[in-house]
Design a protein around this motif. Structure first.
Motif, PDB file in Angstrom:
ATOM      1  N   VAL A  61       0.833  -1.197   0.000  1.00 43.49           N
ATOM      2  CA  VAL A  61       0.000   0.000   0.000  1.00 43.49           C
ATOM      3  C   VAL A  61       0.870   1.251   0.000  1.00 43.49           C
ATOM      4  CG1 VAL A  61      -1.750   1.288   1.296  1.00 43.49           C
ATOM      5  CG2 VAL A  61      -1.892  -1.205   1.152  1.00 43.49           C
ATOM      6  N   VAL A  62       1.878   1.264   0.838  1.00 41.50           N
ATOM      7  CA  VAL A  62       2.779   2.419   0.945  1.00 41.50           C
ATOM      8  C   VAL A  62       3.521   2.635  -0.374  1.00 41.50           C
ATOM      9  CG1 VAL A  62       4.740   3.393   2.190  1.00 41.50           C
ATOM     10  CG2 VAL A  62       3.026   2.063   3.425  1.00 41.50           C
ATOM     11  N   ILE A  63       3.988   1.553  -0.967  1.00 46.25           N
ATOM     12  CA  ILE A  63       4.743   1.642  -2.220  1.00 46.25           C
ATOM     13  C   ILE A  63       3.875   2.204  -3.334  1.00 46.25           C
ATOM     14  CG2 ILE A  63       5.878   0.251  -4.011  1.00 46.25           C
ATOM     15  CD1 ILE A  63       6.795  -1.623  -1.660  1.00 46.25           C
ATOM     16  N   VAL A  64       2.650   1.721  -3.440  1.00 49.86           N
ATOM     17  CA  VAL A  64       1.756   2.197  -4.495  1.00 49.86           C
ATOM     18  C   VAL A  64       1.350   3.644  -4.249  1.00 49.86           C
ATOM     19  CG1 VAL A  64      -0.510   1.866  -5.570  1.00 49.86           C
ATOM     20  CG2 VAL A  64       0.971  -0.094  -5.128  1.00 49.86           C
ATOM     21  N   LYS A  65       1.051   3.993  -2.996  1.00 48.91           N
ATOM     22  CA  LYS A  65       0.687   5.387  -2.676  1.00 48.91           C
ATOM     23  C   LYS A  65       1.824   6.351  -2.977  1.00 48.91           C
ATOM     24  CE  LYS A  65      -3.010   4.771   0.648  1.00 48.91           C
ATOM     25  NZ  LYS A  65      -3.485   4.979   2.020  1.00 48.91           N
ATOM     26  N   ALA A  66       3.060   5.852  -2.920  1.00 50.45           N
ATOM     27  CA  ALA A  66       4.222   6.704  -3.222  1.00 50.45           C
ATOM     28  C   ALA A  66       4.412   6.891  -4.724  1.00 50.45           C
ATOM     29  CB  ALA A  66       5.479   6.113  -2.600  1.00 50.45           C
ATOM     30  N   GLY A  67       3.588   6.224  -5.521  1.00 45.02           N
ATOM     31  CA  GLY A  67       3.650   6.414  -6.964  1.00 45.02           C
ATOM     32  C   GLY A  67       4.618   5.513  -7.697  1.00 45.02           C
ATOM     33  N   ALA A  68       4.886   4.329  -7.155  1.00 50.14           N
ATOM     34  CA  ALA A  68       5.912   3.461  -7.739  1.00 50.14           C
ATOM     35  C   ALA A  68       5.493   2.753  -9.021  1.00 50.14           C
ATOM     36  CB  ALA A  68       6.354   2.417  -6.713  1.00 50.14           C
ATOM     37  N   ILE A  69       4.204   2.542  -9.220  1.00 49.86           N
ATOM     38  CA  ILE A  69       3.798   1.733 -10.367  1.00 49.86           C
ATOM     39  C   ILE A  69       4.192   2.353 -11.709  1.00 49.86           C
ATOM     40  CG2 ILE A  69       1.809   0.785 -11.639  1.00 49.86           C
ATOM     41  CD1 ILE A  69       0.632  -0.027  -8.933  1.00 49.86           C
ATOM     42  N   PRO A  70       3.889   3.617 -11.989  1.00 53.59           N
ATOM     43  CA  PRO A  70       4.274   4.155 -13.311  1.00 53.59           C
ATOM     44  C   PRO A  70       5.772   4.085 -13.610  1.00 53.59           C
ATOM     45  CG  PRO A  70       2.592   5.535 -12.343  1.00 53.59           C
ATOM     46  CD  PRO A  70       3.023   4.560 -11.271  1.00 53.59           C
ATOM     47  N   PRO A  71       6.664   4.470 -12.678  1.00 53.94           N
ATOM     48  CA  PRO A  71       8.083   4.354 -13.019  1.00 53.94           C
ATOM     49  C   PRO A  71       8.572   2.904 -13.105  1.00 53.94           C
ATOM     50  CG  PRO A  71       7.843   5.262 -10.805  1.00 53.94           C
ATOM     51  CD  PRO A  71       6.481   5.204 -11.415  1.00 53.94           C
ATOM     52  N   LEU A  72       7.943   1.993 -12.377  1.00 52.81           N
ATOM     53  CA  LEU A  72       8.312   0.581 -12.510  1.00 52.81           C
ATOM     54  C   LEU A  72       7.907   0.047 -13.886  1.00 52.81           C
ATOM     55  CD1 LEU A  72       7.426  -0.847  -8.981  1.00 52.81           C
ATOM     56  CD2 LEU A  72       9.703  -0.812 -10.035  1.00 52.81           C
ATOM     57  N   VAL A  73       6.730   0.437 -14.352  1.00 55.15           N
ATOM     58  CA  VAL A  73       6.292   0.022 -15.689  1.00 55.15           C
ATOM     59  C   VAL A  73       7.217   0.621 -16.747  1.00 55.15           C
ATOM     60  CG1 VAL A  73       4.429   0.229 -17.390  1.00 55.15           C
ATOM     61  CG2 VAL A  73       3.898  -0.415 -15.025  1.00 55.15           C
ATOM     62  N   GLU A  74       7.593   1.872 -16.566  1.00 55.96           N
ATOM     63  CA  GLU A  74       8.521   2.517 -17.509  1.00 55.96           C
ATOM     64  C   GLU A  74       9.870   1.797 -17.519  1.00 55.96           C
ATOM     65  OE1 GLU A  74      10.659   6.810 -18.115  1.00 55.96           O
ATOM     66  OE2 GLU A  74       8.559   6.797 -17.500  1.00 55.96           O
ATOM     67  N   LEU A  75      10.368   1.436 -16.345  1.00 60.81           N
ATOM     68  CA  LEU A  75      11.637   0.704 -16.260  1.00 60.81           C
ATOM     69  C   LEU A  75      11.506  -0.663 -16.926  1.00 60.81           C
ATOM     70  CD1 LEU A  75      14.552   0.678 -15.156  1.00 60.81           C
ATOM     71  CD2 LEU A  75      13.628  -0.215 -13.005  1.00 60.81           C
ATOM     72  N   LEU A  76      10.366  -1.298 -16.749  1.00 59.82           N
ATOM     73  CA  LEU A  76      10.118  -2.590 -17.386  1.00 59.82           C
ATOM     74  C   LEU A  76      10.174  -2.468 -18.913  1.00 59.82           C
ATOM     75  CD1 LEU A  76       9.266  -5.583 -17.042  1.00 59.82           C
ATOM     76  CD2 LEU A  76       6.904  -4.782 -17.056  1.00 59.82           C
ATOM     77  N   MET A  77       9.702  -1.354 -19.435  1.00 64.02           N
ATOM     78  CA  MET A  77       9.670  -1.170 -20.887  1.00 64.02           C
ATOM     79  C   MET A  77      10.995  -0.673 -21.451  1.00 64.02           C
ATOM     80  SD  MET A  77       5.754   0.203 -21.586  1.00 64.02           S
ATOM     81  CE  MET A  77       6.123   1.860 -21.111  1.00 64.02           C
ATOM     82  N   TRP A  78      11.676   0.205 -20.727  1.00 67.58           N
ATOM     83  CA  TRP A  78      12.819   0.919 -21.311  1.00 67.58           C
ATOM     84  C   TRP A  78      14.133   0.749 -20.572  1.00 67.58           C
ATOM     85  CZ3 TRP A  78      11.146   2.002 -25.844  1.00 67.58           C
ATOM     86  CH2 TRP A  78       9.821   2.377 -26.037  1.00 67.58           C
ATOM     87  N   GLY A  79      14.156   0.006 -19.494  1.00 73.03           N
ATOM     88  CA  GLY A  79      15.365  -0.102 -18.689  1.00 73.03           C
ATOM     89  C   GLY A  79      16.381  -1.088 -19.234  1.00 73.03           C
ATOM     90  N   THR A  80      17.460  -1.217 -18.497  1.00 78.09           N
ATOM     91  CA  THR A  80      18.473  -2.224 -18.810  1.00 78.09           C
ATOM     92  C   THR A  80      17.878  -3.608 -18.555  1.00 78.09           C
ATOM     93  OG1 THR A  80      19.281  -2.282 -16.539  1.00 78.09           O
ATOM     94  CG2 THR A  80      20.319  -0.665 -18.030  1.00 78.09           C
ATOM     95  N   ALA A  81      18.596  -4.646 -18.941  1.00 79.54           N
ATOM     96  CA  ALA A  81      18.111  -6.010 -18.705  1.00 79.54           C
ATOM     97  C   ALA A  81      17.874  -6.255 -17.216  1.00 79.54           C
ATOM     98  CB  ALA A  81      19.092  -7.029 -19.272  1.00 79.54           C
ATOM     99  N   ASP A  82      18.823  -5.847 -16.370  1.00 78.25           N
ATOM    100  CA  ASP A  82      18.650  -6.027 -14.922  1.00 78.25           C
ATOM    101  C   ASP A  82      17.526  -5.145 -14.392  1.00 78.25           C
ATOM    102  OD1 ASP A  82      20.618  -7.957 -14.703  1.00 78.25           O
ATOM    103  OD2 ASP A  82      22.177  -6.534 -14.090  1.00 78.25           O
ATOM    104  N   GLY A  83      17.417  -3.950 -14.925  1.00 77.65           N
ATOM    105  CA  GLY A  83      16.340  -3.050 -14.515  1.00 77.65           C
ATOM    106  C   GLY A  83      14.980  -3.633 -14.843  1.00 77.65           C
ATOM    107  N   LYS A  84      14.861  -4.206 -16.044  1.00 80.03           N
ATOM    108  CA  LYS A  84      13.604  -4.836 -16.449  1.00 80.03           C
ATOM    109  C   LYS A  84      13.269  -6.019 -15.543  1.00 80.03           C
ATOM    110  CE  LYS A  84      13.839  -3.531 -21.307  1.00 80.03           C
ATOM    111  NZ  LYS A  84      13.917  -4.007 -22.701  1.00 80.03           N
ATOM    112  N   GLU A  85      14.273  -6.826 -15.247  1.00 81.84           N
ATOM    113  CA  GLU A  85      14.058  -7.987 -14.377  1.00 81.84           C
ATOM    114  C   GLU A  85      13.603  -7.558 -12.987  1.00 81.84           C
ATOM    115  OE1 GLU A  85      16.682 -11.626 -12.453  1.00 81.84           O
ATOM    116  OE2 GLU A  85      17.378 -10.705 -14.304  1.00 81.84           O
ATOM    117  N   ASN A  86      14.256  -6.550 -12.426  1.00 79.00           N
ATOM    118  CA  ASN A  86      13.904  -6.080 -11.086  1.00 79.00           C
ATOM    119  C   ASN A  86      12.538  -5.404 -11.076  1.00 79.00           C
ATOM    120  OD1 ASN A  86      16.380  -7.061 -10.294  1.00 79.00           O
ATOM    121  ND2 ASN A  86      17.368  -5.063 -10.183  1.00 79.00           N
ATOM    122  N   ALA A  87      12.233  -4.648 -12.125  1.00 82.31           N
ATOM    123  CA  ALA A  87      10.918  -4.001 -12.207  1.00 82.31           C
ATOM    124  C   ALA A  87       9.824  -5.051 -12.323  1.00 82.31           C
ATOM    125  CB  ALA A  87      10.880  -3.038 -13.399  1.00 82.31           C
ATOM    126  N   ALA A  88      10.052  -6.081 -13.130  1.00 82.57           N
ATOM    127  CA  ALA A  88       9.063  -7.153 -13.268  1.00 82.57           C
ATOM    128  C   ALA A  88       8.821  -7.842 -11.935  1.00 82.57           C
ATOM    129  CB  ALA A  88       9.520  -8.160 -14.319  1.00 82.57           C
TER     130      ALA A  88
END
Length: 109
Positions: A61-88
């Motif tokens: 709840v705290v993580i989502v309220k802090a706005g983490a979902i949009p940047p995690l989705v962006e990292l999943l789409m455009w990040g490095t291989a490790d960034g994508k793995e961690n975001a997923a």
């Protein structure tokens, strides 16, 4: 320094009491900020830390309220291989047993 802090939090975040203590100490907003403005290494570390922290139901709840979902989705789409793995992994942990988060993730991506 921020990269190291994110990595250290990721390494610490495996015990439920520690997961809660890290969140209570205010770690979530800086980690979310790193997702959007950090170096590739910082983004990878922040996503890994958030993934581990999201293993605790209340932390989700705290993580989502802090706005983490949009940047995690962006990292999943455009990040490095490790960034994508961690975001997923972070998004998966946020989605487990939480229908609201599942909907928010689907809307963001």
């Amino acid at each position: 320094a921020k990269e190291g802090a994110a990595a250290a939090l990721s390494n610490l975040a495996f015990n439920d009491d520690i997961l809660v203590a890290i969140v209570k100490a205010g770690a979530i907003p800086p980690l979310v900020e790193l997702l959007g403005s950090g170096t590739d290494d910082a983004k990878e570390g922040a996503a890994a830390a958030l993934s581990n922290l999201a293993a605790n139901f209340d932390n989700k709840v705290v993580i989502v309220k802090a706005g983490a979902i949009p940047p995690l989705v962006e990292l999943l789409m455009w990040g490095t291989a490790d960034g994508k793995e961690n975001a997923a992994a972070a998004l998966a942990n946020l989605a487990v047993n939480n229908a609201d988060n599942q909907i928010a993730i689907a809307k963001a991506g």
